[in-house]
Write a protein that holds these residues in place. Structure first.
Motif, PDB file in Angstrom:
ATOM      1  N   ASP A  85      13.316   1.727  -7.583  1.00 11.11           N
ATOM      2  CA  ASP A  85      14.166   1.048  -8.644  1.00 11.11           C
ATOM      3  C   ASP A  85      14.337   2.294  -9.642  1.00 11.11           C
ATOM      4  O   ASP A  85      15.280   2.120 -10.162  1.00 11.11           O
ATOM      5  CB  ASP A  85      13.155   0.093  -9.351  1.00 11.11           C
ATOM      6  CG  ASP A  85      13.223  -1.151  -8.330  1.00 11.11           C
ATOM      7  OD1 ASP A  85      14.230  -1.293  -7.570  1.00 11.11           O
ATOM      8  OD2 ASP A  85      12.428  -2.254  -8.450  1.00 11.11           O
ATOM      9  N   GLU A  86      13.129   3.235  -9.771  1.00 12.13           N
ATOM     10  CA  GLU A  86      13.088   4.205 -10.662  1.00 12.13           C
ATOM     11  C   GLU A  86      14.442   5.206 -10.299  1.00 12.13           C
ATOM     12  O   GLU A  86      15.101   5.572 -11.204  1.00 12.13           O
ATOM     13  CB  GLU A  86      11.873   4.866 -10.725  1.00 12.13           C
ATOM     14  CG  GLU A  86      10.868   4.199 -11.575  1.00 12.13           C
ATOM     15  CD  GLU A  86       9.640   4.961 -11.575  1.00 12.13           C
ATOM     16  OE1 GLU A  86       9.530   6.135 -11.703  1.00 12.13           O
ATOM     17  OE2 GLU A  86       8.294   4.367 -11.759  1.00 12.13           O
ATOM     18  N   GLU A  92       0.805  -3.650  -1.164  1.00  8.11           N
ATOM     19  CA  GLU A  92       0.943  -2.884  -2.368  1.00  8.11           C
ATOM     20  C   GLU A  92       1.690  -1.552  -2.118  1.00  8.11           C
ATOM     21  O   GLU A  92       2.295  -1.112  -3.133  1.00  8.11           O
ATOM     22  CB  GLU A  92      -0.692  -2.537  -2.777  1.00  8.11           C
ATOM     23  CG  GLU A  92      -1.356  -3.779  -3.191  1.00  8.11           C
ATOM     24  CD  GLU A  92      -2.836  -3.317  -3.442  1.00  8.11           C
ATOM     25  OE1 GLU A  92      -3.501  -2.270  -3.232  1.00  8.11           O
ATOM     26  OE2 GLU A  92      -3.743  -4.276  -3.536  1.00  8.11           O
ATOM     27  N   GLN A 151       5.045  -2.167  -2.548  1.00  8.52           N
ATOM     28  CA  GLN A 151       5.680  -2.567  -4.160  1.00  8.52           C
ATOM     29  C   GLN A 151       5.841  -1.425  -4.768  1.00  8.52           C
ATOM     30  O   GLN A 151       6.729  -1.145  -5.544  1.00  8.52           O
ATOM     31  CB  GLN A 151       4.415  -3.501  -4.712  1.00  8.52           C
ATOM     32  CG  GLN A 151       4.931  -3.803  -5.868  1.00  8.52           C
ATOM     33  CD  GLN A 151       6.088  -4.919  -6.104  1.00  8.52           C
ATOM     34  OE1 GLN A 151       6.269  -5.618  -5.242  1.00  8.52           O
ATOM     35  NE2 GLN A 151       6.779  -4.476  -7.215  1.00  8.52           N
ATOM     36  N   ASN A 152       4.796  -0.376  -4.426  1.00  8.46           N
ATOM     37  CA  ASN A 152       5.001   0.979  -5.003  1.00  8.46           C
ATOM     38  C   ASN A 152       6.133   1.576  -4.715  1.00  8.46           C
ATOM     39  O   ASN A 152       7.020   2.171  -5.542  1.00  8.46           O
ATOM     40  CB  ASN A 152       3.751   1.705  -4.769  1.00  8.46           C
ATOM     41  CG  ASN A 152       2.436   1.322  -5.333  1.00  8.46           C
ATOM     42  OD1 ASN A 152       2.431   0.682  -6.472  1.00  8.46           O
ATOM     43  ND2 ASN A 152       1.365   1.754  -4.623  1.00  8.46           N
ATOM     44  N   ARG A 153       6.464   1.644  -3.346  1.00  6.91           N
ATOM     45  CA  ARG A 153       7.811   2.191  -2.912  1.00  6.91           C
ATOM     46  C   ARG A 153       8.964   1.664  -3.421  1.00  6.91           C
ATOM     47  O   ARG A 153       9.622   2.144  -3.818  1.00  6.91           O
ATOM     48  CB  ARG A 153       7.916   1.819  -1.247  1.00  6.91           C
ATOM     49  CG  ARG A 153       9.070   2.502  -0.802  1.00  6.91           C
ATOM     50  CD  ARG A 153       8.907   2.528   0.897  1.00  6.91           C
ATOM     51  NE  ARG A 153       9.928   2.978   1.333  1.00  6.91           N
ATOM     52  CZ  ARG A 153      11.021   2.422   1.943  1.00  6.91           C
ATOM     53  NH1 ARG A 153      10.712   1.166   2.190  1.00  6.91           N
ATOM     54  NH2 ARG A 153      12.032   3.173   2.498  1.00  6.91           N
ATOM     55  N   SER A 154       8.903   0.125  -3.714  1.00  8.37           N
ATOM     56  CA  SER A 154      10.049  -0.488  -4.500  1.00  8.37           C
ATOM     57  C   SER A 154      10.073  -0.323  -5.714  1.00  8.37           C
ATOM     58  O   SER A 154      11.044   0.131  -6.357  1.00  8.37           O
ATOM     59  CB  SER A 154       9.882  -2.108  -4.285  1.00  8.37           C
ATOM     60  OG  SER A 154      10.797  -2.756  -5.100  1.00  8.37           O
ATOM     61  N   ASP A 155       9.067   0.101  -6.512  1.00  5.90           N
ATOM     62  CA  ASP A 155       9.056   0.491  -7.795  1.00  5.90           C
ATOM     63  C   ASP A 155       9.577   1.939  -7.882  1.00  5.90           C
ATOM     64  O   ASP A 155      10.521   2.461  -8.721  1.00  5.90           O
ATOM     65  CB  ASP A 155       7.643   0.390  -8.375  1.00  5.90           C
ATOM     66  CG  ASP A 155       7.200  -0.660  -8.737  1.00  5.90           C
ATOM     67  OD1 ASP A 155       7.946  -1.720  -8.631  1.00  5.90           O
ATOM     68  OD2 ASP A 155       5.895  -0.766  -8.928  1.00  5.90           O
ATOM     69  N   GLU A 156       9.295   3.027  -7.004  1.00  9.11           N
ATOM     70  CA  GLU A 156       9.699   4.121  -6.967  1.00  9.11           C
ATOM     71  C   GLU A 156      11.301   4.286  -6.614  1.00  9.11           C
ATOM     72  O   GLU A 156      12.020   4.828  -7.117  1.00  9.11           O
ATOM     73  CB  GLU A 156       9.383   5.023  -5.853  1.00  9.11           C
ATOM     74  CG  GLU A 156       7.996   5.190  -6.110  1.00  9.11           C
ATOM     75  CD  GLU A 156       7.080   6.199  -5.014  1.00  9.11           C
ATOM     76  OE1 GLU A 156       7.845   6.246  -3.804  1.00  9.11           O
ATOM     77  OE2 GLU A 156       6.007   6.255  -5.096  1.00  9.11           O
ATOM     78  N   LYS A 212      17.783   3.892 -11.036  1.00  8.12           N
ATOM     79  CA  LYS A 212      18.119   4.144 -12.527  1.00  8.12           C
ATOM     80  C   LYS A 212      18.487   5.495 -12.853  1.00  8.12           C
ATOM     81  O   LYS A 212      19.325   5.753 -13.535  1.00  8.12           O
ATOM     82  CB  LYS A 212      16.962   3.621 -13.424  1.00  8.12           C
ATOM     83  CG  LYS A 212      16.700   2.293 -13.413  1.00  8.12           C
ATOM     84  CD  LYS A 212      15.421   1.911 -14.303  1.00  8.12           C
ATOM     85  CE  LYS A 212      15.213   0.539 -14.188  1.00  8.12           C
ATOM     86  NZ  LYS A 212      13.702   0.262 -14.924  1.00  8.12           N
TER      87      LYS A 212
END
Length: 108
Positions: free
Chosen positions: A74-75, A64, A67-72, A78
């Protein structure tokens, strides 16, 4: 054909009875030993299962977090592709400004 005497017959029956009792005692002892071994193995497996469950929970937490780090990431990826980011880098690192922009510097 040989006939046995009463005494020989009683001795033979006594040995058979003793042998049967000894066999039952040995069978009972074997069952008890097997039960103890199985019970010990069960306890070991339960302990391992608890350790594995704790490890699974720990790994799930790490998944988890990643996954949060990956989301950050990705943001952020962008964001660095936007014009706003390019402007901030140009101003902060290279000191560039727009032609019609006024810059006030403090006097020291």
């Amino acid at each position: 054909m040989k006939f046995e005497t009463r005494r020989e017959r009683e001795t033979r029956r006594k040995r058979q009875k003793q042998s049967a009792i000894l066999g039952m005692v040995l069978a009972f002892a074997l069952v008890m030993i097997m039960g103890a071994v199985i019970w010990s193995g069960k306890r070991t497996l339960e302990k391992q299962n608890k350790e594995y469950q704790a490890r699974v929970a720990q790994l799930q937490e790490q998944v988890e977090e990643q996954q949060n780090r990956s989301d950050e990431i990705d943001e952020y990826k962008k964001y660095i592709q936007t014009k706003k980011f390019a402007e901030e880098v140009a101003k902060d690192k290279f000191g560039m400004i727009y032609p019609d922009e006024l810059v006030f510097k403090p006097e020291n």
